[in-house]
Design an enzyme around this catalytic site. Structure first.
Site, PDB file in Angstrom:
ATOM      1  N   ASP A 140       0.824  -1.210   0.000  1.00 41.70           N
ATOM      2  CA  ASP A 140       0.000   0.000   0.000  1.00 41.70           C
ATOM      3  C   ASP A 140       0.859   1.261   0.000  1.00 41.70           C
ATOM      4  O   ASP A 140       2.080   1.193   0.153  1.00 41.70           O
ATOM      5  CB  ASP A 140      -0.974  -0.008   1.194  1.00 41.70           C
ATOM      6  CG  ASP A 140      -0.297  -0.341   2.520  1.00 41.70           C
ATOM      7  OD1 ASP A 140       0.954  -0.324   2.581  1.00 41.70           O
ATOM      8  OD2 ASP A 140      -0.996  -0.612   3.496  1.00 41.70           O
ATOM      9  N   ASN A 154      -7.803  -2.042  14.383  1.00 49.11           N
ATOM     10  CA  ASN A 154      -9.218  -2.266  14.032  1.00 49.11           C
ATOM     11  C   ASN A 154      -9.387  -3.464  13.078  1.00 49.11           C
ATOM     12  O   ASN A 154     -10.432  -3.630  12.472  1.00 49.11           O
ATOM     13  CB  ASN A 154      -9.825  -1.000  13.421  1.00 49.11           C
ATOM     14  CG  ASN A 154      -9.136  -0.583  12.121  1.00 49.11           C
ATOM     15  OD1 ASN A 154      -8.204  -1.236  11.669  1.00 49.11           O
ATOM     16  ND2 ASN A 154      -9.591   0.497  11.525  1.00 49.11           N
ATOM     17  N   HIS A 203      -7.591  -4.037  10.332  1.00 50.93           N
ATOM     18  CA  HIS A 203      -7.286  -3.808   8.911  1.00 50.93           C
ATOM     19  C   HIS A 203      -6.017  -4.543   8.487  1.00 50.93           C
ATOM     20  O   HIS A 203      -5.123  -4.793   9.290  1.00 50.93           O
ATOM     21  CB  HIS A 203      -7.253  -2.313   8.557  1.00 50.93           C
ATOM     22  CG  HIS A 203      -6.064  -1.528   9.024  1.00 50.93           C
ATOM     23  ND1 HIS A 203      -6.159  -0.513   9.947  1.00 50.93           N
ATOM     24  CD2 HIS A 203      -4.756  -1.578   8.680  1.00 50.93           C
ATOM     25  CE1 HIS A 203      -4.966   0.018  10.136  1.00 50.93           C
ATOM     26  NE2 HIS A 203      -4.093  -0.614   9.386  1.00 50.93           N
ATOM     27  N   GLU A 215      -9.663  -1.298   5.403  1.00 52.15           N
ATOM     28  CA  GLU A 215     -10.246  -1.022   6.707  1.00 52.15           C
ATOM     29  C   GLU A 215     -11.565  -1.776   6.862  1.00 52.15           C
ATOM     30  O   GLU A 215     -12.098  -2.308   5.884  1.00 52.15           O
ATOM     31  CB  GLU A 215     -10.501   0.478   6.809  1.00 52.15           C
ATOM     32  CG  GLU A 215      -9.216   1.262   6.708  1.00 52.15           C
ATOM     33  CD  GLU A 215      -9.192   2.418   7.665  1.00 52.15           C
ATOM     34  OE1 GLU A 215      -9.218   2.170   8.882  1.00 52.15           O
ATOM     35  OE2 GLU A 215      -9.183   3.552   7.199  1.00 52.15           O
TER      36      GLU A 215
HETATM   37  C1  GLP Z   1      -0.719   0.498   8.503  1.00 51.46           C
HETATM   38  C2  GLP Z   1      -0.258  -0.119   7.176  1.00 51.46           C
HETATM   39  C3  GLP Z   1      -0.269  -1.620   7.209  1.00 51.46           C
HETATM   40  C4  GLP Z   1       0.380  -2.084   8.485  1.00 51.46           C
HETATM   41  C5  GLP Z   1      -0.473  -1.706   9.664  1.00 51.46           C
HETATM   42  C6  GLP Z   1       0.194  -1.960  11.015  1.00 51.46           C
HETATM   43  O1  GLP Z   1      -1.884   1.207   8.362  1.00 51.46           O
HETATM   44  N1  GLP Z   1      -1.038   0.335   6.078  1.00 51.46           N
HETATM   45  O2  GLP Z   1       0.380  -2.137   6.057  1.00 51.46           O
HETATM   46  O3  GLP Z   1       0.513  -3.499   8.468  1.00 51.46           O
HETATM   47  O4  GLP Z   1      -0.960  -0.369   9.590  1.00 51.46           O
HETATM   48  O5  GLP Z   1       1.200  -1.035  11.292  1.00 51.46           O
HETATM   49  P1  GLP Z   1       2.195  -1.196  12.507  1.00 51.46           P
HETATM   50  O6  GLP Z   1       3.037  -2.393  12.187  1.00 51.46           O
HETATM   51  O7  GLP Z   1       2.989   0.068  12.539  1.00 51.46           O
HETATM   52  O8  GLP Z   1       1.380  -1.417  13.729  1.00 51.46           O
END
Ligand code: GLP
Length: 225
Positions: free
Chosen positions: A67, A135, A137, A142
């Protein structure tokens, strides 16, 4: 679904890099799907170290990122482009032409997403690395994202803005999925993913129907299972 519970972040990263390095040695032309975020930083550090010590060769590896924020300049520190070059691509011997990143600078996000989707269909991701949001996602899918969603432009609710993201169906095409979660703040989302109803309310729950899903959790993230 295989769940591996380990004691801490370091061990989680070690188990994940172990699986990936082993897969690279078996298939040097591995196609990797990569997730940004804090969770995967330890894993990327281990991969970079293995490459530096000549224990891994990325010269035939292809990479796809999950993403990207939109719109965002590649040089912007909040872009995932910046993140991946800083934390992984500049530290391993991957060819620039084998790096596939969603372009946050595109003027035509629809075409960008369609082309990306085609590219993934042609290349077939061997291992997709994922994190999970609080949440539920995955990538920027989401709650409310459907099982059939594809690479697209989405509006974000947890942070203001838009993003380009692989869809749930795009992610499910990967031959193997490895999801990492660390810390108590992910425990609830992990429980919904593993034990809750499979539904749009928790996009990560769709992963349970994948034929080869490995979930690696540290103590905090597995504390509600
Ligand atoms: C973000 C990214 C995801 C990631 C997730 C968790 O929004 N778009 O690709 O896996 O949230 O992030 P983190 O590892 O910093 O908790």
């Amino acid at each position: 679904m295989e769940i591996i519970k380990v004691k801490n972040y370091q061990k989680m990263s070690q188990v994940a890099s172990g699986i990936i390095l082993n897969s690279i040695s078996k298939k040097p032309s591995l196609v990797l799907g990569l997730a940004s975020g804090h969770t995967t930083l330890g894993l990327y550090k281990n991969l970079a170290k293995a490459c530096k010590e000549k224990k891994a060769d990325f010269s035939k590896i292809k990479a796809f990122n999950l993403d990207e924020h939109y719109p965002v300049k590649k040089v912007d520190k909040k872009s995932y482009n910046y993140y991946f070059f800083k934390n992984l691509f500049r530290k391993v011997n991957i060819k620039e032409s084998s790096i596939n990143l969603l372009n946050g600078e595109t003027k035509n996000p629809e075409k960008e997403c369609e082309d990306y989707e085609d590219n993934i269909r042609k290349n077939k991701i061997d291992i997709q690395i994922l994190g999970i949001g609080e949440n539920g996602h995955i990538a920027f899918n989401e709650p409310g994202s459907s099982r059939s969603s594809r690479t697209r432009l989405v509006n974000l609710t947890h942070i203001k803005g838009k993003a380009l993201t692989m869809g749930v169906a795009t992610i499910m095409q990967a031959k193997k999925i490895i999801l990492l979660a660390s810390g108590k703040k992910k425990a609830k989302a992990v429980r919904s993913m593993v034990k809750g109803k499979i539904s749009k309310k928790c996009p990560a729950s769709f992963l349970r129907n994948h034929r080869s899903l490995t979930i690696i959790l540290d103590k905090g993230a597995s504390s509600m299972l």
